[in-house]
Design a protein around this motif. Structure first.
Motif, mmCIF file in Angstrom:
data_model
loop_
_atom_site.group_PDB
_atom_site.id
_atom_site.type_symbol
_atom_site.label_atom_id
_atom_site.label_comp_id
_atom_site.label_asym_id
_atom_site.label_seq_id
_atom_site.Cartn_x
_atom_site.Cartn_y
_atom_site.Cartn_z
ATOM 1 N N THR A 131 48.651 44.960 49.331
ATOM 2 C CA THR A 131 48.742 43.555 50.039
ATOM 3 C C THR A 131 47.323 43.331 50.723
ATOM 4 O O THR A 131 47.154 42.637 51.636
ATOM 5 C CB THR A 131 49.529 43.736 51.412
ATOM 6 N N SER A 132 46.219 43.531 49.956
ATOM 7 C CA SER A 132 44.715 43.395 50.393
ATOM 8 C C SER A 132 44.584 41.800 50.014
ATOM 9 O O SER A 132 45.028 41.298 49.318
ATOM 10 C CB SER A 132 43.825 44.585 49.588
ATOM 11 N N VAL A 133 43.117 41.529 50.700
ATOM 12 C CA VAL A 133 42.677 40.269 50.462
ATOM 13 C C VAL A 133 42.160 40.324 49.078
ATOM 14 O O VAL A 133 42.277 38.983 48.497
ATOM 15 C CB VAL A 133 41.417 40.232 51.563
ATOM 16 N N LEU A 134 41.523 41.238 48.460
ATOM 17 C CA LEU A 134 41.289 41.098 46.935
ATOM 18 C C LEU A 134 42.320 41.082 45.974
ATOM 19 O O LEU A 134 42.450 40.515 45.084
ATOM 20 C CB LEU A 134 40.598 42.509 46.723
ATOM 21 N N ARG A 135 43.655 41.577 46.179
ATOM 22 C CA ARG A 135 44.727 41.417 45.616
ATOM 23 C C ARG A 135 45.171 39.730 45.537
ATOM 24 O O ARG A 135 45.753 39.517 44.427
ATOM 25 C CB ARG A 135 45.885 42.408 46.073
ATOM 26 N N ALA A 136 44.766 39.093 46.583
ATOM 27 C CA ALA A 136 45.477 37.682 46.753
ATOM 28 C C ALA A 136 44.463 36.647 46.262
ATOM 29 O O ALA A 136 44.771 35.494 46.022
ATOM 30 C CB ALA A 136 45.463 37.552 48.386
ATOM 31 N N LEU A 137 43.082 37.250 45.684
ATOM 32 C CA LEU A 137 42.072 36.296 44.847
ATOM 33 C C LEU A 137 42.395 36.283 43.445
ATOM 34 O O LEU A 137 42.816 37.299 42.855
ATOM 35 C CB LEU A 137 40.803 36.704 45.386
ATOM 36 N N PRO A 138 42.162 35.173 42.790
ATOM 37 C CA PRO A 138 42.096 35.228 41.283
ATOM 38 C C PRO A 138 41.155 36.167 40.850
ATOM 39 O O PRO A 138 40.037 36.388 41.330
ATOM 40 C CB PRO A 138 41.861 33.567 40.922
ATOM 41 N N ASP A 139 41.354 36.634 39.771
ATOM 42 C CA ASP A 139 40.301 37.557 39.144
ATOM 43 C C ASP A 139 39.361 37.094 38.717
ATOM 44 O O ASP A 139 38.204 37.431 38.593
ATOM 45 C CB ASP A 139 41.137 38.212 37.816
ATOM 46 N N VAL A 140 39.350 35.865 38.128
ATOM 47 C CA VAL A 140 38.021 35.073 38.071
ATOM 48 C C VAL A 140 37.118 34.664 39.231
ATOM 49 O O VAL A 140 36.016 34.657 38.949
ATOM 50 C CB VAL A 140 38.422 33.491 37.379
ATOM 51 N N VAL A 141 37.684 34.684 40.071
ATOM 52 C CA VAL A 141 37.097 34.481 41.614
ATOM 53 C C VAL A 141 36.216 35.735 41.820
ATOM 54 O O VAL A 141 35.090 35.811 42.078
ATOM 55 C CB VAL A 141 37.811 33.908 42.700
ATOM 56 N N LEU A 142 36.921 36.689 41.568
ATOM 57 C CA LEU A 142 36.317 38.064 41.584
ATOM 58 C C LEU A 142 35.137 38.367 40.846
ATOM 59 O O LEU A 142 34.255 38.907 41.144
ATOM 60 C CB LEU A 142 37.274 39.189 41.766
ATOM 61 N N ASN A 184 33.172 36.368 39.458
ATOM 62 C CA ASN A 184 31.901 35.577 39.384
ATOM 63 C C ASN A 184 31.698 35.912 40.875
ATOM 64 O O ASN A 184 30.180 35.940 41.066
ATOM 65 C CB ASN A 184 32.271 33.887 39.568
ATOM 66 N N ALA A 185 32.258 36.067 41.793
ATOM 67 C CA ALA A 185 31.618 37.037 42.990
ATOM 68 C C ALA A 185 30.937 38.120 43.192
ATOM 69 O O ALA A 185 30.042 37.931 43.863
ATOM 70 C CB ALA A 185 32.773 36.880 44.192
ATOM 71 N N TYR A 186 31.294 38.921 42.441
ATOM 72 C CA TYR A 186 30.725 40.346 42.112
ATOM 73 C C TYR A 186 30.048 40.640 40.896
ATOM 74 O O TYR A 186 29.501 41.745 40.731
ATOM 75 C CB TYR A 186 31.825 41.386 42.499
ATOM 76 N N GLN A 187 29.888 39.676 40.131
ATOM 77 C CA GLN A 187 29.211 39.652 38.966
ATOM 78 C C GLN A 187 29.878 40.829 37.896
ATOM 79 O O GLN A 187 29.028 41.824 37.454
ATOM 80 C CB GLN A 187 27.655 39.936 38.900
ATOM 81 N N MET A 188 31.054 40.604 37.725
ATOM 82 C CA MET A 188 31.767 41.726 36.832
ATOM 83 C C MET A 188 32.799 41.044 35.964
ATOM 84 O O MET A 188 32.841 39.911 36.072
ATOM 85 C CB MET A 188 32.539 42.554 37.751
ATOM 86 N N ASP A 189 33.053 41.818 34.828
ATOM 87 C CA ASP A 189 33.791 40.864 33.888
ATOM 88 C C ASP A 189 35.504 41.014 34.437
ATOM 89 O O ASP A 189 35.548 41.651 35.498
ATOM 90 C CB ASP A 189 33.839 41.489 32.508
#
Length: 564
Positions: A521-532, A534-539
């Motif tokens: 139920t985390s905030v990271l789980r609720a974000l699209p993977d593409v947003v993560l 680009n936000a954290y410079q990871m694939d």
């Protein structure tokens, strides 16, 4: 002599408030007297001029008052915001300790920056076996957690009836008294005749003495209970168990039900109590004294004189009244009034009961209740169903069955808010009880709408708290008996050590909410993977690992990385 005629003049004054003094053009008056004369009217120029001046003065007064209130509010908000500009938080032991004949009272320095930010004070009260914590009330709402032991808690709600009352003696007791002999009965009759010689007043006193006792409800409390106590409500507690009874109490100083000041105060109705926050007051004087050495000397002298007065005088609230006036108010003799005032009583807050503390309480089991009904027969209802007098003020959240979150690998967490105990809506407080297994993790999170005050019940944990600048303001291993504060919106991570971790967290909102940073139920789980990505410079594969590697919610088991 011509009589003056006065006519009602409609008048409207508009005042525009701004940060700068308003020009005179902001004032508009209706009607214009010069262009709308009334026939047969005699307007005195002096009266009109005075009316204008009065209206202008009234407008300026409103403007000054508004700016004064605005400045005061801004100063108060600025001061409160500055108190939460925390660069460091510490997990601390209690700062003040009072030893009594049957227990101790410990408190944390409420003038520390973290507690000032949260607007609370915290106490730990230990009552030894057969100890009685004397009746008292505070200027703030309280939330109490029973850390250890069992006992009784009495709470006096003003205006509520005494629903617990003694009953007539049972047949067995009456037969036992009859077997004591007719001599004792004759002696009681003779004593009654002697008292009858004093007249109707003596008979009334005898009836008052023989009247059966009645009192408000007394509740049994045990480990795991949370008790909500409104401001100004009198409480007392007694330990009838076989080990110490330990309470941890949160006093919500910043609650709007506290109309005094930002200092915790406890008013005792009995005994000769010591100042429970004496050391905190000295800390406050030291902090204020930093503004000037002369001011420090004056405040220190006033503090010493006040302490001397407290040390020399009985300081329960009855002691402040004149003895004769108190005796007249209660219709008692002066000697009894002096006992209420504690003039010859040097006992502090917690006293030891001589013998057994016997009062009316309901049976503990259904079997005892059936036996009691068989002896006394069916009794009618009293019809007292007042919501205020019978509100729920206690709930146990220490039982495993009360868990809201449970993981066989990580532990359990129970919450208590205004939905499960409505009185908390009135107090604006809530609580959380955590029991984490070895090396388990409480999901990193922040509190959306509340400060969090955490007391370690057992075990230890590694705790980190991060502020809005990404700075670690607390990085410590907390242990049993310590307390730390997590300000609102600050991120916190807690990991149990090898001996596990148990805590009680008090929160300054009746429906406190958290936003987790790991888990299902985390905030990271609720974000699209593409947003993560680009936000954290990871694939995107890494982003999905961040989102889905944790399937638990709040109580997290030890990860593979920590085990390797």
């Amino acid at each position: 002599m011509q009589r003056e005629e006065w006519h009602e003049i409609p008048y409207t004054s508009f005042v525009l408030f701004s940060s700068s003094p308003p020009p005179l053009s902001y004032k508009y008056q209706r009607p214009l007297l010069a262009t709308s004369p009334q026939p047969k009217a005699s307007y005195l120029p002096l009266t009109i001029t005075m009316a204008k001046h009065l209206a202008l003065a009234f407008s300026l007064c409103l403007l000054v008052l508004f700016h004064g209130c605005l400045a005061s509010r801004q100063q108060s908000q600025s001061s409160q915001q500055n108190e939460c500009q925390l660069n460091q938080i510490q997990a601390r032991e209690p700062d003040n300790r009072i030893e009594t004949e049957a227990g101790r009272i410990e408190s944390w320095d409420y003038n520390q920056d973290d507690l000032q930010c949260a607007g609370v004070a915290v106490q730990r009260i230990t009552i030894e076996r057969n100890g009685l914590h004397l009746p008292s009330y505070t200027n703030t709402p309280r939330l109490v957690y029973v850390v250890q032991g069992r006992g009784h808690l009495g709470m006096v709600f003003p205006g509520c009836p005494e629903t617990f009352e003694e009953s007539e003696q049972s047949d067995e007791e009456q037969q036992g008294q009859q077997q004591q002999g007719q001599g004792q009965q004759r002696e009681r009759q003779q004593q009654g005749r002697r008292q009858g010689q004093f007249g109707q007043q003596g008979q009334q006193e005898q009836q008052d003495f023989e009247q059966l006792d009645r009192h408000q409800r007394v509740r049994r409390v045990k480990e795991g209970d949370v008790i909500a106590i409104p401001a100004g409500v009198t409480t007392w507690s007694h330990n009838d168990g076989d080990r110490s009874l330990v309470f941890v109490t949160l006093l919500d100083i910043s609650n709007n039900h506290n109309q005094l000041d930002q200092n915790p105060r406890r008013f005792y109705l009995a005994g000769n109590p010591q100042d429970e926050f004496n050391q905190q007051g000295q800390s406050q004087r030291r902090r204020q004294g930093q503004q000037g050495q002369s001011q420090q000397g004056q405040q220190g002298q006033q503090g010493r004189s006040r302490q001397q007065q407290q040390g020399n005088n009985n300081n329960n609230i009855f002691a402040g009244f004149e003895t004769q006036l108190l005796a007249d108010a209660l219709n008692i003799d002066q000697q009894t009034a002096q006992q209420l005032q504690g003039q010859n009583d040097n006992r502090p807050q917690i006293v030891r009961v001589q013998g057994r503390l016997d009062f009316v309480e309901p049976p503990r089991s259904q079997r005892e209740e059936r036996q009691l009904q068989g002896q006394q027969g069916q009794q009618g209802q009293n019809g007292l169903e007042e919501l205020f007098c019978h509100m729920k003020i206690k709930q146990n959240i220490g039982k495993p069955s009360m868990a809201d979150v449970f993981s066989p690998q990580a532990g359990r967490i129970s919450t208590l808010n205004s939905f499960s105990m409505p009185i908390l809506r009135h107090l604006r407080l809530s609580a959380e009880r955590g029991f984490l297994y070895n090396n388990a993790i409480h999901s990193p999170h922040w509190n959306l709408n509340a400060h969090e005050i955490v007391y370690v019940i057992r075990g230890s944990a590694r705790v980190q708290v991060v502020n809005d600048n990404g700075e670690t303001i607390l990085d410590d291993q907390v242990r049993q008996g310590q307390l730390f504060v997590v300000p609102q919106n600050h991120a916190v991570l807690q990991k149990a050590m090898s001996n596990g971790y148990e805590y009680i967290a008090f929160k300054t909102d009746d429906n406190a909410m958290i936003n987790t940073m790991a888990g299902r139920t985390s905030v990271l789980r609720a974000l699209p993977d593409v947003v993560l990505a680009n936000a954290y410079q990871m694939d995107r594969e890494q982003a999905r690992n961040v989102k889905y590697n944790r399937q638990e919610t709040v109580a997290l088991s030890s990860s593979r990385s920590s085990q390797s």
